[in-house]
Design a protein around this motif. Sequence first.
Motif, PDB file in Angstrom:
ATOM      1  N   UNK A   6       1.300 -34.496 -51.581  1.00  0.00           N
ATOM      2  CA  UNK A   6       0.648 -35.067 -50.390  1.00  0.00           C
ATOM      3  C   UNK A   6       0.105 -36.478 -50.615  1.00  0.00           C
ATOM      4  N   UNK A   7      -0.175 -36.843 -51.868  1.00  0.00           N
ATOM      5  CA  UNK A   7      -0.787 -38.157 -52.117  1.00  0.00           C
ATOM      6  C   UNK A   7       0.217 -39.306 -52.223  1.00  0.00           C
ATOM      7  N   UNK A   8       1.521 -39.027 -52.106  1.00  0.00           N
ATOM      8  CA  UNK A   8       2.473 -40.128 -52.228  1.00  0.00           C
ATOM      9  C   UNK A   8       2.250 -41.189 -51.146  1.00  0.00           C
ATOM     10  N   UNK A   9       2.663 -42.416 -51.481  1.00  0.00           N
ATOM     11  CA  UNK A   9       2.509 -43.523 -50.539  1.00  0.00           C
ATOM     12  C   UNK A   9       3.858 -43.752 -49.846  1.00  0.00           C
ATOM     13  N   UNK A  10       3.823 -43.743 -48.515  1.00  0.00           N
ATOM     14  CA  UNK A  10       5.045 -43.837 -47.715  1.00  0.00           C
ATOM     15  C   UNK A  10       5.017 -45.092 -46.846  1.00  0.00           C
ATOM     16  N   UNK A  11       6.165 -45.771 -46.760  1.00  0.00           N
ATOM     17  CA  UNK A  11       6.306 -46.927 -45.873  1.00  0.00           C
ATOM     18  C   UNK A  11       7.288 -46.568 -44.760  1.00  0.00           C
ATOM     19  N   UNK A  12       6.859 -46.781 -43.506  1.00  0.00           N
ATOM     20  CA  UNK A  12       7.702 -46.512 -42.342  1.00  0.00           C
ATOM     21  C   UNK A  12       8.096 -47.860 -41.733  1.00  0.00           C
ATOM     22  N   UNK A  13       9.401 -48.134 -41.699  1.00  0.00           N
ATOM     23  CA  UNK A  13       9.898 -49.425 -41.203  1.00  0.00           C
ATOM     24  C   UNK A  13      10.718 -49.218 -39.937  1.00  0.00           C
ATOM     25  N   UNK A  14      10.212 -49.738 -38.813  1.00  0.00           N
ATOM     26  CA  UNK A  14      10.931 -49.643 -37.541  1.00  0.00           C
ATOM     27  C   UNK A  14      10.374 -50.724 -36.612  1.00  0.00           C
ATOM     28  N   UNK A  15      11.245 -51.355 -35.837  1.00  0.00           N
ATOM     29  CA  UNK A  15      10.761 -52.415 -34.941  1.00  0.00           C
ATOM     30  C   UNK A  15      10.088 -51.852 -33.696  1.00  0.00           C
ATOM     31  N   UNK A  16      10.228 -50.558 -33.442  1.00  0.00           N
ATOM     32  CA  UNK A  16       9.566 -49.942 -32.287  1.00  0.00           C
ATOM     33  C   UNK A  16       8.300 -49.213 -32.719  1.00  0.00           C
ATOM     34  N   UNK A  17       7.158 -49.661 -32.219  1.00  0.00           N
ATOM     35  CA  UNK A  17       5.875 -49.045 -32.566  1.00  0.00           C
ATOM     36  C   UNK A  17       5.874 -47.558 -32.235  1.00  0.00           C
ATOM     37  N   UNK A  18       6.514 -47.185 -31.130  1.00  0.00           N
ATOM     38  CA  UNK A  18       6.531 -45.782 -30.716  1.00  0.00           C
ATOM     39  C   UNK A  18       7.188 -44.908 -31.800  1.00  0.00           C
ATOM     40  N   UNK A  36       1.893 -46.370 -44.565  1.00  0.00           N
ATOM     41  CA  UNK A  36       1.767 -47.712 -43.986  1.00  0.00           C
ATOM     42  C   UNK A  36       3.051 -48.001 -43.236  1.00  0.00           C
ATOM     43  N   UNK A  37       3.024 -49.053 -42.401  1.00  0.00           N
ATOM     44  CA  UNK A  37       4.248 -49.361 -41.674  1.00  0.00           C
ATOM     45  C   UNK A  37       4.542 -50.848 -41.648  1.00  0.00           C
ATOM     46  N   UNK A  38       5.784 -51.144 -41.294  1.00  0.00           N
ATOM     47  CA  UNK A  38       6.251 -52.526 -41.167  1.00  0.00           C
ATOM     48  C   UNK A  38       7.153 -52.573 -39.948  1.00  0.00           C
ATOM     49  N   UNK A  39       7.077 -53.688 -39.198  1.00  0.00           N
ATOM     50  CA  UNK A  39       7.876 -53.746 -37.965  1.00  0.00           C
ATOM     51  C   UNK A  39       9.195 -54.476 -38.130  1.00  0.00           C
ATOM     52  N   UNK A  40       9.446 -55.016 -39.316  1.00  0.00           N
ATOM     53  CA  UNK A  40      10.765 -55.604 -39.574  1.00  0.00           C
ATOM     54  C   UNK A  40      11.042 -55.612 -41.070  1.00  0.00           C
ATOM     55  N   UNK A  49       6.906 -55.317 -52.276  1.00  0.00           N
ATOM     56  CA  UNK A  49       6.657 -56.139 -53.465  1.00  0.00           C
ATOM     57  C   UNK A  49       5.157 -56.214 -53.782  1.00  0.00           C
ATOM     58  N   UNK A  50       4.326 -56.099 -52.746  1.00  0.00           N
ATOM     59  CA  UNK A  50       2.877 -56.224 -52.922  1.00  0.00           C
ATOM     60  C   UNK A  50       2.246 -54.958 -53.500  1.00  0.00           C
ATOM     61  N   UNK A  51       2.784 -53.798 -53.146  1.00  0.00           N
ATOM     62  CA  UNK A  51       2.250 -52.537 -53.673  1.00  0.00           C
ATOM     63  C   UNK A  51       3.369 -51.530 -53.824  1.00  0.00           C
ATOM     64  N   UNK A  52       3.137 -50.510 -54.654  1.00  0.00           N
ATOM     65  CA  UNK A  52       4.195 -49.543 -54.954  1.00  0.00           C
ATOM     66  C   UNK A  52       4.188 -48.377 -53.952  1.00  0.00           C
ATOM     67  N   UNK A  53       5.322 -48.184 -53.310  1.00  0.00           N
ATOM     68  CA  UNK A  53       5.506 -47.051 -52.404  1.00  0.00           C
ATOM     69  C   UNK A  53       6.409 -46.031 -53.076  1.00  0.00           C
ATOM     70  N   UNK A  54       6.224 -44.763 -52.704  1.00  0.00           N
ATOM     71  CA  UNK A  54       6.991 -43.680 -53.323  1.00  0.00           C
ATOM     72  C   UNK A  54       8.184 -43.239 -52.484  1.00  0.00           C
ATOM     73  N   UNK A  55       8.157 -43.610 -51.196  1.00  0.00           N
ATOM     74  CA  UNK A  55       9.231 -43.203 -50.298  1.00  0.00           C
ATOM     75  C   UNK A  55       9.244 -44.132 -49.087  1.00  0.00           C
ATOM     76  N   UNK A  56      10.448 -44.398 -48.561  1.00  0.00           N
ATOM     77  CA  UNK A  56      10.577 -45.320 -47.424  1.00  0.00           C
ATOM     78  C   UNK A  56      11.410 -44.677 -46.314  1.00  0.00           C
ATOM     79  N   UNK A  57      10.878 -44.741 -45.089  1.00  0.00           N
ATOM     80  CA  UNK A  57      11.666 -44.398 -43.895  1.00  0.00           C
ATOM     81  C   UNK A  57      12.095 -45.735 -43.315  1.00  0.00           C
ATOM     82  N   UNK A  58      13.393 -45.900 -43.086  1.00  0.00           N
ATOM     83  CA  UNK A  58      13.930 -47.211 -42.722  1.00  0.00           C
ATOM     84  C   UNK A  58      14.843 -47.136 -41.506  1.00  0.00           C
TER      85      UNK A  58
END
Length: 128
Positions: A6-18, A36-40, A49-58
């Motif tokens: 449960x403690x892993x860090x995840x990045x969600x990348x999608x241009x749609x906020x919804x 955390x998320x990114x819009x592009x 590059x700034x911090x280590x993520x364990x998994x990415x949704x792209x």
Amino acid sequence: MGMPPKEIKILVVDDHAMIRNIIKDILAKLGYSNVKDAENGMQAIEKLKAEKFDLVFLDWNMPIMQGIDVLREIRKIPAYKDTPVIMVTAESEKEKVLAAIQEGVTNYIVKPFKPATLKEKLAESWKD
């Protein structure tokens, strides 16, 4: 192969906020709060590059940088050589799926998707 811790860090990348919010809501219900998320793609690479993520949704289709190009960049960063990357996209053509696999995608979710599908792909993508 079970669910990631449960403690892993995840990045969600999608241009749609919804879509980002839907994924974050599903993850929250599964007990993942370090998201955390990114819009592009450019923003995603900067965050990775700034911090280590364990998994990415792209997402695949995004302005500035397509998901497949983001995936290529992620795989060039030594720390992310084996990090699970799950492509979330409306693109389901075989050629695109194969292209993503060749670039090192871990798994694939086709939009629209059910929460159960996201949970299943998350479990499949995590190697203990």
